[in-house]
Design a protein around this motif. Structure first.
Motif, PDB file in Angstrom:
ATOM      1  N   HIS A 173      -0.009   2.985 -11.957  1.00 25.16           N
ATOM      2  CA  HIS A 173       0.716   1.784 -11.555  1.00 25.16           C
ATOM      3  C   HIS A 173       1.440   1.153 -12.743  1.00 25.16           C
ATOM      4  O   HIS A 173       2.529   0.622 -12.597  1.00 25.16           O
ATOM      5  N   PHE A 174       0.820   1.235 -13.931  1.00 24.91           N
ATOM      6  CA  PHE A 174       1.482   0.730 -15.131  1.00 24.91           C
ATOM      7  C   PHE A 174       0.888   1.379 -16.365  1.00 24.91           C
ATOM      8  O   PHE A 174      -0.160   2.024 -16.308  1.00 24.91           O
ATOM      9  N   ILE A 175       1.579   1.220 -17.488  1.00 32.18           N
ATOM     10  CA  ILE A 175       1.115   1.711 -18.783  1.00 32.18           C
ATOM     11  C   ILE A 175       0.836   0.487 -19.639  1.00 32.18           C
ATOM     12  O   ILE A 175       1.607  -0.480 -19.637  1.00 32.18           O
ATOM     13  N   VAL A 225      -4.769   1.110 -10.443  1.00 35.02           N
ATOM     14  CA  VAL A 225      -5.685   0.123  -9.868  1.00 35.02           C
ATOM     15  C   VAL A 225      -6.095   0.522  -8.456  1.00 35.02           C
ATOM     16  O   VAL A 225      -5.349   1.175  -7.736  1.00 35.02           O
ATOM     17  N   VAL A 226      -7.301   0.116  -8.075  1.00 36.13           N
ATOM     18  CA  VAL A 226      -7.836   0.429  -6.753  1.00 36.13           C
ATOM     19  C   VAL A 226      -7.169  -0.424  -5.674  1.00 36.13           C
ATOM     20  O   VAL A 226      -6.935   0.039  -4.566  1.00 36.13           O
ATOM     21  N   SER A 227      -6.843  -1.676  -5.993  1.00 38.30           N
ATOM     22  CA  SER A 227      -6.260  -2.604  -5.009  1.00 38.30           C
ATOM     23  C   SER A 227      -4.878  -3.076  -5.453  1.00 38.30           C
ATOM     24  O   SER A 227      -4.697  -4.237  -5.822  1.00 38.30           O
ATOM     25  N   PRO A 228      -3.864  -2.199  -5.431  1.00 33.82           N
ATOM     26  CA  PRO A 228      -2.548  -2.606  -5.904  1.00 33.82           C
ATOM     27  C   PRO A 228      -1.920  -3.726  -5.078  1.00 33.82           C
ATOM     28  O   PRO A 228      -1.093  -4.477  -5.587  1.00 33.82           O
ATOM     29  N   LYS A 229      -2.316  -3.875  -3.812  1.00 31.18           N
ATOM     30  CA  LYS A 229      -1.719  -4.918  -2.972  1.00 31.18           C
ATOM     31  C   LYS A 229      -1.946  -6.321  -3.551  1.00 31.18           C
ATOM     32  O   LYS A 229      -1.139  -7.210  -3.353  1.00 31.18           O
ATOM     33  N   PHE A 230      -3.034  -6.519  -4.295  1.00 30.35           N
ATOM     34  CA  PHE A 230      -3.293  -7.815  -4.926  1.00 30.35           C
ATOM     35  C   PHE A 230      -2.207  -8.178  -5.931  1.00 30.35           C
ATOM     36  O   PHE A 230      -1.999  -9.341  -6.239  1.00 30.35           O
ATOM     37  N   PHE A 231      -1.542  -7.161  -6.479  1.00 33.70           N
ATOM     38  CA  PHE A 231      -0.605  -7.379  -7.574  1.00 33.70           C
ATOM     39  C   PHE A 231       0.849  -7.109  -7.183  1.00 33.70           C
ATOM     40  O   PHE A 231       1.715  -7.083  -8.037  1.00 33.70           O
ATOM     41  N   SER A 232       1.104  -6.935  -5.901  1.00 33.20           N
ATOM     42  CA  SER A 232       2.450  -6.659  -5.425  1.00 33.20           C
ATOM     43  C   SER A 232       3.419  -7.764  -5.853  1.00 33.20           C
ATOM     44  O   SER A 232       3.198  -8.943  -5.582  1.00 33.20           O
ATOM     45  N   GLY A 233       4.470  -7.375  -6.574  1.00 38.58           N
ATOM     46  CA  GLY A 233       5.483  -8.321  -7.033  1.00 38.58           C
ATOM     47  C   GLY A 233       5.020  -9.295  -8.103  1.00 38.58           C
ATOM     48  O   GLY A 233       5.668 -10.318  -8.316  1.00 38.58           O
ATOM     49  N   LYS A 234       3.923  -8.980  -8.817  1.00 36.22           N
ATOM     50  CA  LYS A 234       3.358  -9.949  -9.766  1.00 36.22           C
ATOM     51  C   LYS A 234       3.212  -9.448 -11.200  1.00 36.22           C
ATOM     52  O   LYS A 234       2.750 -10.190 -12.056  1.00 36.22           O
ATOM     53  N   GLU A 272       7.127   0.394  -8.809  1.00 36.10           N
ATOM     54  CA  GLU A 272       8.070  -0.700  -8.587  1.00 36.10           C
ATOM     55  C   GLU A 272       7.554  -1.756  -7.619  1.00 36.10           C
ATOM     56  O   GLU A 272       7.985  -2.904  -7.659  1.00 36.10           O
ATOM     57  N   ARG A 273       6.623  -1.399  -6.741  1.00 38.37           N
ATOM     58  CA  ARG A 273       6.063  -2.380  -5.803  1.00 38.37           C
ATOM     59  C   ARG A 273       5.312  -3.492  -6.523  1.00 38.37           C
ATOM     60  O   ARG A 273       5.209  -4.609  -6.028  1.00 38.37           O
ATOM     61  N   LEU A 274       4.788  -3.205  -7.700  1.00 42.76           N
ATOM     62  CA  LEU A 274       4.048  -4.198  -8.452  1.00 42.76           C
ATOM     63  C   LEU A 274       4.954  -5.061  -9.329  1.00 42.76           C
ATOM     64  O   LEU A 274       4.561  -6.137  -9.774  1.00 42.76           O
ATOM     65  N   MET A 275       6.162  -4.596  -9.576  1.00 37.48           N
ATOM     66  CA  MET A 275       7.076  -5.267 -10.506  1.00 37.48           C
ATOM     67  C   MET A 275       7.441  -6.670 -10.030  1.00 37.48           C
ATOM     68  O   MET A 275       7.834  -6.860  -8.885  1.00 37.48           O
ATOM     69  N   LYS A 276       7.290  -7.615 -10.950  1.00 36.38           N
ATOM     70  CA  LYS A 276       7.632  -9.004 -10.665  1.00 36.38           C
ATOM     71  C   LYS A 276       9.138  -9.126 -10.488  1.00 36.38           C
ATOM     72  O   LYS A 276       9.911  -8.626 -11.303  1.00 36.38           O
ATOM     73  N   LYS A 277       9.532  -9.797  -9.425  1.00 35.31           N
ATOM     74  CA  LYS A 277      10.961 -10.017  -9.160  1.00 35.31           C
ATOM     75  C   LYS A 277      11.373 -11.343  -9.804  1.00 35.31           C
ATOM     76  O   LYS A 277      10.725 -12.350  -9.654  1.00 35.31           O
TER      77      LYS A 277
END
Length: 109
Positions: A6-8, A67-76, A103-108
């Motif tokens: 999800h990220f580095i 991460v196990v729960s990426p939905k918690f961090f969507s757009g954040k 990209e789903r986790l990337m803050k807009k």
């Protein structure tokens, strides 16, 4: 089966004397992570170390994080965000996001 991270991040493990781990961590280690700007949202984050298999207490390393729960961090999440990683109530290190891969986790902005 290898999953896409999800990220580095750059991870800094605390020395044993400062409350860090007693033993080295192996690539694939799965501590809990909590971002400083998203308190109360903890999840497990698998750390795949880049260029090495083991990290000693007190060392710094770059790692791919899944991460196990990426939905918690969507757009954040964005480059420069900081987080802690822990074993239960004991923080064993800190991290800084270097690149957001998913990209789903990337803050807009």
């Amino acid at each position: 089966m290898k999953t896409t991270p999800h990220f580095i991040a750059q991870l800094s493990y605390l020395p044993t004397g400062d409350g860090g781990r007693q033993t080295p961590a192996r690539s694939g280690y799965r501590p809990h992570i909590e971002f400083d700007h998203i308190p109360g949202k903890r999840t497990t984050g698998m750390q795949r170390f880049i260029g090495q298999e083991w990290v000693e207490p007190g060392q710094t390393v770059e790692a791919e994080i899944t991460v196990v729960s990426p939905k918690f961090f969507s757009g954040k999440i964005q480059v420069g965000d900081t987080f802690t990683f822990d074993e239960g109530p004991r923080v064993v290190g800190t991290g800084v996001v270097k690149e957001v891969v998913d990209e789903r986790l990337m803050k807009k902005n």
